[in-house]
Each structure stands twice: as C-alpha cells, then as structure tokens.
Scaffold this active site. Structure first.
Site, PDB file in Angstrom:
ATOM      1  N   GLN A  20     -15.134   2.238   0.633  1.00 51.11           N
ATOM      2  CA  GLN A  20     -14.165   1.741  -0.356  1.00 51.11           C
ATOM      3  C   GLN A  20     -13.772   2.892  -1.268  1.00 51.11           C
ATOM      4  O   GLN A  20     -14.629   3.516  -1.902  1.00 51.11           O
ATOM      5  CB  GLN A  20     -14.806   0.612  -1.178  1.00 51.11           C
ATOM      6  CG  GLN A  20     -13.900   0.045  -2.260  1.00 51.11           C
ATOM      7  CD  GLN A  20     -14.584  -1.091  -3.032  1.00 51.11           C
ATOM      8  OE1 GLN A  20     -15.743  -1.432  -2.773  1.00 51.11           O
ATOM      9  NE2 GLN A  20     -13.869  -1.670  -3.982  1.00 51.11           N
ATOM     10  N   HIS A  28     -10.019  -5.364  -3.500  1.00 48.15           N
ATOM     11  CA  HIS A  28      -8.702  -5.537  -2.897  1.00 48.15           C
ATOM     12  C   HIS A  28      -8.860  -5.940  -1.442  1.00 48.15           C
ATOM     13  O   HIS A  28      -9.766  -5.473  -0.742  1.00 48.15           O
ATOM     14  CB  HIS A  28      -7.855  -4.267  -3.007  1.00 48.15           C
ATOM     15  CG  HIS A  28      -8.550  -3.029  -2.527  1.00 48.15           C
ATOM     16  ND1 HIS A  28      -9.502  -2.386  -3.270  1.00 48.15           N
ATOM     17  CD2 HIS A  28      -8.429  -2.317  -1.384  1.00 48.15           C
ATOM     18  CE1 HIS A  28      -9.945  -1.321  -2.610  1.00 48.15           C
ATOM     19  NE2 HIS A  28      -9.318  -1.267  -1.454  1.00 48.15           N
ATOM     20  N   LEU A  29      -7.981  -6.806  -1.019  1.00 48.31           N
ATOM     21  CA  LEU A  29      -7.940  -7.227   0.381  1.00 48.31           C
ATOM     22  C   LEU A  29      -6.708  -6.592   1.009  1.00 48.31           C
ATOM     23  O   LEU A  29      -5.593  -6.775   0.511  1.00 48.31           O
ATOM     24  CB  LEU A  29      -7.845  -8.753   0.444  1.00 48.31           C
ATOM     25  CG  LEU A  29      -8.073  -9.399   1.810  1.00 48.31           C
ATOM     26  CD1 LEU A  29      -9.519  -9.201   2.272  1.00 48.31           C
ATOM     27  CD2 LEU A  29      -7.756 -10.896   1.742  1.00 48.31           C
ATOM     28  N   HIS A  30      -6.921  -5.815   2.072  1.00 50.54           N
ATOM     29  CA  HIS A  30      -5.798  -5.264   2.821  1.00 50.54           C
ATOM     30  C   HIS A  30      -5.301  -6.337   3.789  1.00 50.54           C
ATOM     31  O   HIS A  30      -6.100  -6.936   4.517  1.00 50.54           O
ATOM     32  CB  HIS A  30      -6.234  -4.079   3.693  1.00 50.54           C
ATOM     33  CG  HIS A  30      -6.743  -2.884   2.964  1.00 50.54           C
ATOM     34  ND1 HIS A  30      -6.008  -1.716   2.859  1.00 50.54           N
ATOM     35  CD2 HIS A  30      -7.922  -2.646   2.330  1.00 50.54           C
ATOM     36  CE1 HIS A  30      -6.719  -0.809   2.201  1.00 50.54           C
ATOM     37  NE2 HIS A  30      -7.883  -1.347   1.873  1.00 50.54           N
ATOM     38  N   ASP A  78       0.852  -1.189   0.000  1.00 47.85           N
ATOM     39  CA  ASP A  78       0.000   0.000   0.000  1.00 47.85           C
ATOM     40  C   ASP A  78       0.890   1.244   0.000  1.00 47.85           C
ATOM     41  O   ASP A  78       1.906   1.308   0.697  1.00 47.85           O
ATOM     42  CB  ASP A  78      -0.911   0.000   1.229  1.00 47.85           C
ATOM     43  CG  ASP A  78      -2.054   0.998   1.086  1.00 47.85           C
ATOM     44  OD1 ASP A  78      -3.204   0.548   0.977  1.00 47.85           O
ATOM     45  OD2 ASP A  78      -1.785   2.229   1.096  1.00 47.85           O
ATOM     46  N   ILE A  79       0.499   2.243  -0.784  1.00 45.95           N
ATOM     47  CA  ILE A  79       1.310   3.451  -0.923  1.00 45.95           C
ATOM     48  C   ILE A  79       1.313   4.287   0.358  1.00 45.95           C
ATOM     49  O   ILE A  79       2.244   5.059   0.600  1.00 45.95           O
ATOM     50  CB  ILE A  79       0.812   4.269  -2.136  1.00 45.95           C
ATOM     51  CG1 ILE A  79       1.901   5.153  -2.689  1.00 45.95           C
ATOM     52  CG2 ILE A  79      -0.435   5.066  -1.814  1.00 45.95           C
ATOM     53  CD1 ILE A  79       1.611   5.719  -4.067  1.00 45.95           C
ATOM     54  N   ASN A 121     -12.743  -3.313   2.402  1.00 53.92           N
ATOM     55  CA  ASN A 121     -13.699  -2.214   2.418  1.00 53.92           C
ATOM     56  C   ASN A 121     -14.565  -2.331   1.164  1.00 53.92           C
ATOM     57  O   ASN A 121     -14.038  -2.522   0.062  1.00 53.92           O
ATOM     58  CB  ASN A 121     -12.962  -0.873   2.430  1.00 53.92           C
ATOM     59  CG  ASN A 121     -12.165  -0.675   3.700  1.00 53.92           C
ATOM     60  OD1 ASN A 121     -12.600  -1.034   4.777  1.00 53.92           O
ATOM     61  ND2 ASN A 121     -10.973  -0.111   3.567  1.00 53.92           N
TER      62      ASN A 121
END
Ligand code: 5GP
Length: 126
Positions: free
Chosen positions: A103, A109-111, A35-36, A96
């Site tokens: 979201q 996407h899965l964090h 993640d950025i 999310n």
C-alpha cells in the site's frame, strides 16, 4: 499496535481540497476519483472521507452509516463507469493493505479496475 493515521497523506490533501482530483462520485461519507496513473481503461479510487488507514481499520472502526455509504458508492461507481455485472463485463476491486499488501497511500482506498480483461491477479507463491 493502534492504527495511526497520517493526515499529511495525499488523499487527505485531496479531501481537504488542497490537491485537485477528477471526481467520479461523491456522497456525505465517500469520494471516488480517477487514479492519476490508470492501470486500465477504468481505474477509479473509492475512499471514505473519514481518517482510516486501511480496509481493516475502516471495517473495525467506521460507523454503520459510513460503511453502508461506502458500499453503495462502489455500486454507483461501477454503474457510472459501465463495469457492473448486470450491465457490463465486470471489474476487479483491490485494497492494497500495509507492507505486505504494498500500500503506497496510507488512507484506505479501493481500486476499481476494468474496461478490459485484466491479467491474473498475483503469481502463485513459490
Ligand atoms: P496503492 O499502491 O496505495 O494501493 O495505490 C495508490 C494509488 O494512488 C496509485 O494507483 C496512484 O496512481 C494513485 N495516486 C497517487 N497519488 C495520486 C494523486 O495525487 N491523485 C490521484 N488521483 N491518484 C493518485
């Protein structure tokens, strides 16, 4: 209402190679990258390469091969980042989803968050 995928979203651009990413793991159907704006020492996003808006969209319409590939990728990412339950201290997986789930990027996407003890997930409803 049918699921509508916006191919201009930022993760679609990452998948097309138009925006760089810090790849953690990649397979035929799945990409995992950092993640950025990490919210924890480990913060990786795992996404299917197919055009799915949300987890429910993916669960409803992805092929068995995509779903298996994605699920196994979760294990690989947890292994690579050292957060697996059998070898580390665990993690939190968050998807999310939509308006109520807040979201931001409309590509499923899965964090995967870990590397420290995380706070409570959400406040109880009042
Ligand atoms: P969401 O709120 O949709 O669940 O989370 C979107 C996540 O994508 C955020 O944690 C945000 O930091 C991350 N993100 C947004 N743009 C980029 C980008 O260009 N590259 C990477 N690696 N992560 C991004």
């Amino acid at each position: 209402m049918p699921y509508t995928y916006d191919s201009d979203n930022i993760f679609a651009k990452i998948l097309r190679g138009e925006i760089p990413n810090s790849t953690v793991y990649e397979t035929e159907h799945t990409l995992a990258f950092k993640d950025i704006q990490p919210a924890a020492p480990v913060h990786v996003l795992i996404i299917p390469k197919g055009p799915y808006v949300s987890y429910d969209h993916f669960a409803a319409e992805a092929s068995d091969a995509e779903i298996v590939d994605f699920t196994r990728a979760v294990n690989e990412v947890c292994k690579i980042t050292g957060v697996k339950m059998d070898d580390g201290n665990g993690f939190r997986a968050i998807a999310n989803t939509g308006h109520d789930g807040v979201q931001d990027v409309p590509h499923f996407h899965l964090h995967i968050l870990g590397g420290r003890r995380l706070g409570r997930m959400i406040q109880p409803a009042s």
